[in-house]
Design a protein around this motif. Structure first.
Motif, short mmCIF file in Angstrom:
data_model
loop_
_atom_site.label_atom_id
_atom_site.label_comp_id
_atom_site.label_asym_id
_atom_site.label_seq_id
_atom_site.Cartn_x
_atom_site.Cartn_y
_atom_site.Cartn_z
N SER A 1 -3.83 -5.67 -1.24
CA SER A 1 -4.31 -6.92 -0.64
C SER A 1 -4.08 -8.11 -1.56
O SER A 1 -3.87 -9.23 -1.09
CB SER A 1 -5.79 -6.81 -0.27
OG SER A 1 -6.58 -6.48 -1.38
N LEU A 2 -4.08 -7.89 -2.87
CA LEU A 2 -3.77 -8.96 -3.82
C LEU A 2 -2.35 -9.47 -3.61
O LEU A 2 -2.10 -10.68 -3.56
CB LEU A 2 -3.95 -8.46 -5.25
CG LEU A 2 -3.80 -9.49 -6.38
CD1 LEU A 2 -4.96 -10.48 -6.37
CD2 LEU A 2 -3.74 -8.78 -7.73
N GLY A 3 -1.42 -8.55 -3.48
CA GLY A 3 -0.04 -8.94 -3.21
C GLY A 3 0.11 -9.59 -1.85
O GLY A 3 0.81 -10.60 -1.69
N LYS B 1 0.83 -1.21 0.00
CA LYS B 1 0.00 0.00 0.00
C LYS B 1 0.87 1.26 0.00
O LYS B 1 0.62 2.20 -0.77
CB LYS B 1 -0.92 -0.01 1.22
CG LYS B 1 -1.85 1.19 1.33
CD LYS B 1 -2.69 1.10 2.60
CE LYS B 1 -3.53 2.36 2.79
NZ LYS B 1 -4.30 2.32 4.06
N ARG B 2 1.89 1.26 0.83
CA ARG B 2 2.77 2.42 0.92
C ARG B 2 3.57 2.63 -0.37
O ARG B 2 3.68 3.74 -0.88
CB ARG B 2 3.73 2.26 2.10
CG ARG B 2 4.59 3.49 2.37
CD ARG B 2 5.38 3.31 3.64
NE ARG B 2 6.40 2.28 3.48
CZ ARG B 2 7.06 1.75 4.51
NH1 ARG B 2 6.78 2.12 5.75
NH2 ARG B 2 7.99 0.84 4.30
N LEU C 1 -7.80 -17.66 0.37
CA LEU C 1 -7.17 -16.56 1.10
C LEU C 1 -7.16 -15.28 0.29
O LEU C 1 -7.29 -14.19 0.85
CB LEU C 1 -5.74 -16.94 1.49
CG LEU C 1 -5.00 -15.93 2.37
CD1 LEU C 1 -5.72 -15.74 3.70
CD2 LEU C 1 -3.56 -16.37 2.61
N GLN C 2 -7.01 -15.40 -1.04
CA GLN C 2 -6.94 -14.19 -1.86
C GLN C 2 -8.22 -13.34 -1.78
O GLN C 2 -8.15 -12.17 -1.42
CB GLN C 2 -6.64 -14.57 -3.31
CG GLN C 2 -6.17 -13.40 -4.14
CD GLN C 2 -4.88 -12.79 -3.62
OE1 GLN C 2 -3.80 -13.31 -3.83
NE2 GLN C 2 -4.98 -11.69 -2.89
N PRO C 3 -9.39 -13.92 -2.09
CA PRO C 3 -10.60 -13.09 -1.93
C PRO C 3 -10.87 -12.72 -0.48
O PRO C 3 -11.42 -11.64 -0.20
CB PRO C 3 -11.72 -13.98 -2.50
CG PRO C 3 -11.18 -15.36 -2.51
CD PRO C 3 -9.70 -15.23 -2.69
N THR C 4 -10.49 -13.61 0.45
CA THR C 4 -10.67 -13.28 1.87
C THR C 4 -9.84 -12.06 2.24
O THR C 4 -10.32 -11.13 2.90
CB THR C 4 -10.28 -14.46 2.76
OG1 THR C 4 -11.10 -15.58 2.46
CG2 THR C 4 -10.43 -14.11 4.24
N THR C 5 -8.57 -12.06 1.81
CA THR C 5 -7.68 -10.94 2.11
C THR C 5 -8.20 -9.66 1.48
O THR C 5 -8.23 -8.60 2.13
CB THR C 5 -6.26 -11.24 1.58
OG1 THR C 5 -5.77 -12.44 2.17
CG2 THR C 5 -5.31 -10.09 1.91
N ILE C 6 -8.64 -9.75 0.23
CA ILE C 6 -9.17 -8.57 -0.46
C ILE C 6 -10.42 -8.05 0.26
O ILE C 6 -10.54 -6.85 0.53
CB ILE C 6 -9.48 -8.90 -1.93
CG1 ILE C 6 -8.18 -9.16 -2.70
CG2 ILE C 6 -10.27 -7.76 -2.58
CD1 ILE C 6 -8.39 -9.71 -4.09
#
Length: 306
Positions: free
Chosen positions: A218-220, A198-199, A277-282
């Motif tokens: 969040s994808l990364g 993000k930064r 985990l990917q959609p969860t993280t997003i």
């Protein structure tokens, strides 16, 4: 309970840098509960691949639907929600607190300090959330096992009661070592890498603050976290899902799994784990950022209850 005491101590010191009032400690738990409810079928499939011997993500989902219907994809949902409101609530609150502890200087904390804050948050969350994690894994894997080996918990609260009655309070610590290690790796990789991506995306002028920035960060973070956490996730699921009151050691599970499946067993279920985990993280970070924005708007209107 001891877990409540740990959460309370963390909550009291959660403050954002530069004197800004910290966000409510429960935001992370609510955001994670929403995300987990959306992706529960994928999490269920991942656990059954890791612990119950199912072969292939699609075939496992078909098996679940054929035996229990569409509703079967939501087996163990109450365990998932209990886990999010213990584990996830603690990790987000502890991470915000830990960043303020490990970095006292000006400017944003460097990457290694964010990773250290993630390790601290992961340790606390892994301990606090272990009983709920154990119940969640058992409930998700249950119907993929022979009838004689099933736990048949009606919901997460009844599961905690029965587990304590049948196996004693010591059962709350079952699988805690790999679970804490996994929690450390998860939060070190997911929370720290989200902040890092993000930064960097923002400072390099690639994306401005907003949903697109949160999405790609969040994808990364989800990809990094899936890869880093896969070995401990597999070990945790296999230890927690072992039947009976005895303790199955991590080394015993490693030796048995290596002999039967080879070294790549540590990445078994990686695809459904990443897919889950990917959609969860997003969803978690998009929801959390919007909730924080709403809190900021609420406070800017002069209200003081949040």
């Amino acid at each position: 309970m001891a877990q409540v005491g740990v959460v309370s101590e963390v909550v009291e010191v959660v403050k954002v840098k530069e004197g800004k009032k910290g966000y409510p400690f429960w935001l992370g738990g609510v955001a994670a509960s929403f995300a987990a409810s959306c992706t529960h079928p994928l999490d269920l499939t991942k656990v059954r691949l890791q612990a119950a011997g199912d072969k292939g993500m699609i075939s496992s989902m078909r098996k679940t639907i054929s035996t229990a219907g569409i509703r079967g994809l939501y087996d163990g949902l109450t365990g998932t929600l209990l886990r999010q409101m213990t584990y996830s609530m603690t990790r987000f609150a502890a991470y915000d607190w830990a960043k303020g502890v490990v970095h006292k200087g000006p400017g944003p904390p460097p990457g290694y300090k964010m990773a250290l804050a993630g390790c601290i948050a992961g340790t606390l969350a892994g301990i606090v959330g272990n009983p709920a994690e154990l119940i969640m894994v058992r409930m998700q894997a249950d119907k993929a096992k022979p009838v004689s080996d099933r736990y048949n918990y009606r919901n997460s609260i009844q599961g905690i009661y029965r587990m304590t009655r049948d196996e004693g309070l010591v059962s709350w610590t079952r699988g805690m070592v790999p679970n804490v290690y996994r929690s450390i790796f998860t939060n070190m990789s997911q929370l720290a890498s989200y902040d890092y991506f993000k930064r960097e995306l923002s400072h390099r002028g690639i994306l401005q603050e907003g949903p697109f920035l949160h999405f790609f960060a969040s994808l990364g973070a989800g990809t990094v976290a899936t890869t880093v956490c896969s070995p401990m996730d597999v070990l945790k699921s296999r230890i927690m899902n072992a039947h009976g009151a005895g303790t199955t050691s991590m080394m015993e599970v490693i030796r048995t799994s290596l002999a039967k499946e080879g070294p790549m067993f540590v990445f078994k279920g990686w695809v459904p784990a990443w897919t889950r985990l990917q959609p969860t993280t997003i969803l978690i970070f998009l929801t959390l950022e919007q909730m924080r924005k709403a809190v900021d708007g609420y406070r800017s209107s002069g209200e003081e209850y949040l």
